[in-house]
Design a protein around this motif. Structure first.
Motif, mmCIF file in Angstrom:
data_model
loop_
_atom_site.group_PDB
_atom_site.id
_atom_site.type_symbol
_atom_site.label_atom_id
_atom_site.label_comp_id
_atom_site.label_asym_id
_atom_site.label_seq_id
_atom_site.Cartn_x
_atom_site.Cartn_y
_atom_site.Cartn_z
ATOM 1 N N ASN A 1 0.818 -1.210 0.000
ATOM 2 C CA ASN A 1 0.000 0.000 0.000
ATOM 3 C C ASN A 1 0.849 1.256 0.000
ATOM 4 O O ASN A 1 0.593 2.219 -0.709
ATOM 5 N N ARG A 2 1.857 1.179 0.824
ATOM 6 C CA ARG A 2 2.727 2.337 0.947
ATOM 7 C C ARG A 2 3.480 2.572 -0.360
ATOM 8 O O ARG A 2 3.559 3.694 -0.865
ATOM 9 N N LEU A 3 4.004 1.479 -0.893
ATOM 10 C CA LEU A 3 4.730 1.585 -2.157
ATOM 11 C C LEU A 3 3.825 2.136 -3.246
ATOM 12 O O LEU A 3 4.218 2.982 -4.044
ATOM 13 N N PHE B 1 4.904 -0.696 -12.136
ATOM 14 C CA PHE B 1 5.245 -0.916 -10.736
ATOM 15 C C PHE B 1 3.966 -1.039 -9.894
ATOM 16 O O PHE B 1 3.849 -1.928 -9.045
ATOM 17 N N ARG B 2 3.042 -0.187 -10.167
ATOM 18 C CA ARG B 2 1.803 -0.226 -9.383
ATOM 19 C C ARG B 2 1.024 -1.502 -9.652
ATOM 20 O O ARG B 2 0.371 -2.039 -8.758
ATOM 21 N N GLU B 3 1.109 -1.964 -10.872
ATOM 22 C CA GLU B 3 0.423 -3.221 -11.159
ATOM 23 C C GLU B 3 1.035 -4.362 -10.375
ATOM 24 O O GLU B 3 0.329 -5.207 -9.815
ATOM 25 N N TYR B 4 2.354 -4.364 -10.305
ATOM 26 C CA TYR B 4 3.024 -5.409 -9.518
ATOM 27 C C TYR B 4 2.662 -5.271 -8.035
ATOM 28 O O TYR B 4 2.518 -6.252 -7.321
ATOM 29 N N CYS B 5 2.545 -4.053 -7.606
ATOM 30 C CA CYS B 5 2.151 -3.818 -6.216
ATOM 31 C C CYS B 5 0.808 -4.453 -5.933
ATOM 32 O O CYS B 5 0.614 -5.133 -4.923
ATOM 33 N N ARG B 6 -0.110 -4.209 -6.839
ATOM 34 C CA ARG B 6 -1.457 -4.730 -6.619
ATOM 35 C C ARG B 6 -1.478 -6.244 -6.684
ATOM 36 O O ARG B 6 -2.252 -6.910 -5.989
ATOM 37 N N ALA B 7 -0.617 -6.780 -7.534
ATOM 38 C CA ALA B 7 -0.564 -8.235 -7.643
ATOM 39 C C ALA B 7 0.258 -8.828 -6.497
ATOM 40 O O ALA B 7 0.307 -10.047 -6.323
ATOM 41 N N GLY B 8 0.901 -7.970 -5.735
ATOM 42 C CA GLY B 8 1.743 -8.456 -4.641
ATOM 43 C C GLY B 8 3.015 -9.123 -5.138
ATOM 44 O O GLY B 8 3.571 -10.013 -4.491
ATOM 45 N N ASN B 9 3.475 -8.711 -6.280
ATOM 46 C CA ASN B 9 4.635 -9.329 -6.903
ATOM 47 C C ASN B 9 5.915 -8.581 -6.510
ATOM 48 O O ASN B 9 6.265 -7.548 -7.076
ATOM 49 N N THR B 10 6.615 -9.134 -5.536
ATOM 50 C CA THR B 10 7.818 -8.477 -5.033
ATOM 51 C C THR B 10 8.903 -8.384 -6.100
ATOM 52 O O THR B 10 9.505 -7.330 -6.307
ATOM 53 N N GLY C 1 8.645 -8.462 -9.332
ATOM 54 C CA GLY C 1 8.279 -7.510 -10.368
ATOM 55 C C GLY C 1 8.521 -6.083 -9.908
ATOM 56 O O GLY C 1 9.025 -5.247 -10.665
ATOM 57 N N CYS C 2 8.166 -5.809 -8.668
ATOM 58 C CA CYS C 2 8.368 -4.472 -8.131
ATOM 59 C C CYS C 2 9.841 -4.092 -8.165
ATOM 60 O O CYS C 2 10.208 -3.008 -8.640
ATOM 61 N N LEU C 3 10.656 -4.990 -7.672
ATOM 62 C CA LEU C 3 12.086 -4.684 -7.601
ATOM 63 C C LEU C 3 12.663 -4.461 -8.991
ATOM 64 O O LEU C 3 13.390 -3.491 -9.235
ATOM 65 N N ARG C 4 12.281 -5.352 -9.885
ATOM 66 C CA ARG C 4 12.816 -5.261 -11.240
ATOM 67 C C ARG C 4 12.365 -3.954 -11.899
ATOM 68 O O ARG C 4 13.167 -3.221 -12.485
ATOM 69 N N THR C 5 11.093 -3.685 -11.769
ATOM 70 C CA THR C 5 10.553 -2.469 -12.395
ATOM 71 C C THR C 5 11.172 -1.220 -11.791
ATOM 72 O O THR C 5 11.422 -0.236 -12.481
ATOM 73 N N PHE C 6 11.406 -1.301 -10.505
ATOM 74 C CA PHE C 6 11.962 -0.123 -9.854
ATOM 75 C C PHE C 6 13.368 0.179 -10.365
ATOM 76 O O PHE C 6 13.724 1.340 -10.590
ATOM 77 N N GLN C 7 14.143 -0.886 -10.593
ATOM 78 C CA GLN C 7 15.467 -0.668 -11.168
ATOM 79 C C GLN C 7 15.342 -0.022 -12.547
ATOM 80 O O GLN C 7 16.043 0.937 -12.866
#
Lengths: 623, 145
Positions: free
Chosen positions: B67-69, B95-104, B106-112
């Motif tokens: 949520n925070r992310l 990134f937000r899509e990965y957040c919603r899917a709870g995909n850690t 994906g989040c990390l990769r997208t953030f890079q």
């Protein structure tokens, strides 16, 4: 904040509308709230490019305190949805409750649910980031819309007596309103907004009438605590007030706030309701009598089958009249049917609602009668004018000079009756903030005193009197020749006095269970479905074809009426309680005029009463 | 020189770094605000650097508060769209899509990826603004024709 704002500074030009030299919307005072500095900077620049005066603020709390400190300092607020210190919707809620400013929400989030949330919270618009300058160039329309609503309400009180100027103003306003409507229709979330605008507008009404209480966060929290403790459903203003125990706060203040709060809760709860139907929405918010009215209309319309849309429009107009906000589109729609009444209607609404409330409360509305009459008279005049007739003719109208009547024909009367009908609603509506007892007084009062509605009623009544009294149709015809005053005096003779009074009230209200069934039926249908001409016409035709005593067709009408009107009965009961109230007497005077007119008209045209009905509805259509 | 500026800008559009919103900003730039676009861009990079830092810290903590992310990224997306940073915006959305899917992962990769795009854009825009300033104040406001 409303009245003072109107009539000075750049604001007043908003109200006035459309002159070309008008610098508006330049100088529109905009408050932008966004925690994102980049967005804020860009928005500021864009708004300045539109020649608005911009104040920016990156925290919702600060924005709110700025708004509180300087209530007249801004015309419109643009706020981001997601902000760390305070949710944008929260800000929106506060702005909606405390100051009556239009709020535009914006966010990069374009999901339907969020947009809908914004709209249901009362946002006048929802912009998706990146915000384009084109969108900002147009935001002044929300300010105009808001002010327009306000100005019509407040303005009408001042201008009670003054015909022409007001008329012109109204006309101008109408023009602009249809222009607005164009924009409106094309806007993205039209439907939701429409609902919302109404809902939102509703909130204004009560606040317009009384000195405003500032519902600070603390006060609001106290209020919410009290409501929660009592239970939302069981919370009544009096108890809440006792629990809150705040000096200076009145029961009315609490009542109006409670109402807003309930609306708010409903918004939160029922998105589906919003989409489901405007009518429902207004039903829920409005208190019994009004909703009864609305409900009835709707149903009557449904019955009529035809012109449902029109009816709805009428219903809308009415419900929004109730709640001042009155969104533009319904108005426009309504206007297309009853072309000229609208502005006047509103005018009188205020007249009745604001000025005379007290009198009504005391149950001695002597002052009211003439006033109202004047109002209607004026309206008649205006209607006549608008239909291209001469003023003098209109003047004759109330006096019932038969010679002039033919030229008048039914149309003016018709429209006057229509507008009166709305009066009725309006009056009821404006009594919304009053305690329940007032409601009934009010109800009965405008109802009974809305003779316009009962034009045919009185006729039918006459007929009845005549036919039962004398023998049959031919005599009835002669009866019409008589001045209606006579007929009226006959009426009381026939029924004993008490009965008579009951009758009148009941009839106007539409209670079907009286001795004078038929008459009541007539009036009812008149009162509630003057817009559903279709049905009336059918009725009339029926009568014609069958050549049966009025009774029959009337009964038939009753049925129709009853089909539609479960809720109506509630209303009639209420009214029935106040049957003995003094206004009933005075009302007759008013009715005389109408009746006079009608009978004269009938005489001139030699039409039996059934035809009158017919003519009425037919004329109604082109109007 | 001015031609060169226009070409650089055009290539930024062509390569998808920028979108129409950037042009909107340029239209807002006038004699009264000759450096408006650059000011906005500077503000954006400053603010987004702070956001990136916040997200970095949140990610380093190991425990993922999606949520925070998501709310950080929402803000990031909001400002990125406002200046027309098209590629960055795309990464934000992902990134937000990965957040919603709870995909850690994906989040990390997208953030890079997001940081990379952000840095690239910053470099390119700095270069562009620098050239534009040299080319003379008026021309910067012109749209490529």
């Amino acid at each position: 904040m409303i009245n003072p704002g109107h009539g000075r500074g750049p604001d007043s030009s908003v109200v006035g509308g459309s002159s070309n030299s008008d610098p508006f919307p330049a100088g529109l005072r905009v408050l932008v709230v966004d925690d994102d500095k980049t967005c804020l900077k860009i928005l500021e620049r864009m708004l300045m490019n539109c020649l608005y005066r911009v104040t920016k603020c990156n925290r919702a709390e600060i924005a709110l305190s700025m708004l509180r400190k300087n209530k007249n300092g801004f015309d419109i607020v643009i706020s981001d949805v997601h902000m760390p210190d305070m949710d944008g919707f929260k800000l929106l809620e506060h702005v909606g409750l405390e100051m009556d400013l239009p709020v535009i929400m914006m966010s990069a989030d374009d999901s339907k649910s969020v947009v809908l949330q914004g709209v249901t919270h009362g946002a006048v618009d929802y912009l998706i980031k990146p915000v384009r300058i084109e969108a900002l160039k147009n935001i002044w329309q929300h300010v105009v819309r808001k002010k327009r609503n306000v100005s019509e309400h407040s303005g009408s009180v001042e201008d009670v007596g003054g015909g022409d100027r007001q008329q012109q103003r109204n006309d101008a306003d109408n023009n602009s309103s249809s222009a607005n409507e164009g924009n409106w229709r094309s806007s993205r979330k039209r439907k939701e907004e429409e609902v919302e605008e109404q809902g939102e507008d509703k909130e204004d009404t009560s606040s317009l009438k009384k000195p405003r209480v500032v519902w600070s966060v603390e006060l609001h929290q106290q209020f919410v605590a009290a409501v929660n403790q009592l239970g939302v459903d069981k919370a009544v203003p009096k108890k809440i007030l006792e629990m809150m125990n705040v000096p200076g706060l009145t029961r009315e203040n609490v009542a109006s706030h409670l109402q807003k709060y309930r609306i708010y809760l409903r918004r939160l709860g029922g998105v589906s309701q919003h989409q489901g139907g405007n009518m429902n929405h207004s039903f829920m918010n409005v208190q019994d009598p009004l909703s009864t009215l609305n409900g009835f209309d709707l149903q009557a319309l449904a019955v009529a089958g035809q012109s449902l849309a029109h009816l709805q429009a009428a219903g809308h107009g009415r419900s929004s009249l109730t709640k001042p906000g009155m969104s533009v589109p319904p108005l426009a729609d309504q206007r297309s049917i009853f072309s000229f009444e609208n502005p006047k209607t509103r005018q009188t609404m205020n007249l009745v609602g604001n000025n005379k409330q007290m009198n009504l409360l005391h149950g001695v509305p002597t002052g009211m009668e003439p006033k109202q009459f004047t109002g209607s008279h004026m309206r008649v005049q205006q209607n006549v004018q608008s239909s291209g007739m001469l003023m003098p003719v209109a003047d004759q109208l109330p006096r019932g000079g038969p010679a002039m009547l033919p030229s008048l024909r039914q149309q003016p009367m018709l429209s006057s009756s229509v507008s009166r009908r709305s009066d009725l609603t309006d009056a009821v509506a404006s009594s919304r903030v009053l305690p329940a007892t007032t409601h009934s007084v009010f109800n009965s009062f405008p109802l009974a005193s809305a003779p316009g509605i009962s034009i045919p009623v009185s006729v039918s009544c006459q007929e009845e009197v005549n036919s039962s009294d004398a023998k049959g149709g031919s005599l009835a015809a002669t009866g019409f020749g008589n001045p209606s005053y006579d007929i009226f005096s006959e009426f009381p003779q026939q029924n004993n006095n008490n009965n008579k009074r009951n009758d009148w009230d009941l009839r106007n209200i539409g209670l079907v269970y009286n001795t004078h069934q038929d008459t009541s039926a007539f009036s009812t249908s008149e009162a509630y479905s003057s817009s559903s001409t279709q049905r009336k016409r059918q009725e009339a035709e029926l009568t014609e074809q069958q050549h049966q005593p009025l009774n029959r067709s009337l009964n038939h009408m009753n049925q129709v009426y009853m089909n539609g009107g479960g809720s109506v009965r509630v209303k009639s009961e209420r009214v029935a309680e106040t049957v003995t109230c003094p206004p009933a007497i005075t009302m007759f005077h008013e009715q005389y005029n109408q009746e006079d007119l009608l009978s004269a008209l009938l005489k001139q045209e030699g039409i039996p009463s059934e035809f009158d009905f017919d003519g009425y509805s037919i004329d109604n259509i082109p109007v | 020189m001015q031609r060169q500026v226009a070409l650089i800008k055009q290539s930024l559009f062509d390569q998808g770094y920028l979108d129409d919103q950037f042009m909107e900003l340029e239209e807002l730039q006038d004699d009264a605000n000759p450096n408006f676009v650059e000011e906005v861009a500077t503000l954006y990079f400053k603010d987004s650097a702070r956001l990136i830092n916040n997200i970095d810290q949140a990610l380093e903590r190991g425990s993922f508060d999606f949520n925070r992310l998501d709310s950080y990224m929402h803000q990031f997306k909001g400002s990125s769209t406002s200046i027309g940073a098209s590629k960055v915006k795309t990464e934000c959305t992902m990134f937000r899509e990965y957040c919603r899917a709870g995909n850690t992962e994906g989040c990390l990769r997208t953030f890079q990826q997001l940081k990379k795009e952000h840095a690239t854009l910053r470099k390119k825009l700095e270069h562009y603004f620098q050239l534009a300033r040299q080319a003379g104040p008026k021309e910067t406001a012109r749209r490529p024709k």
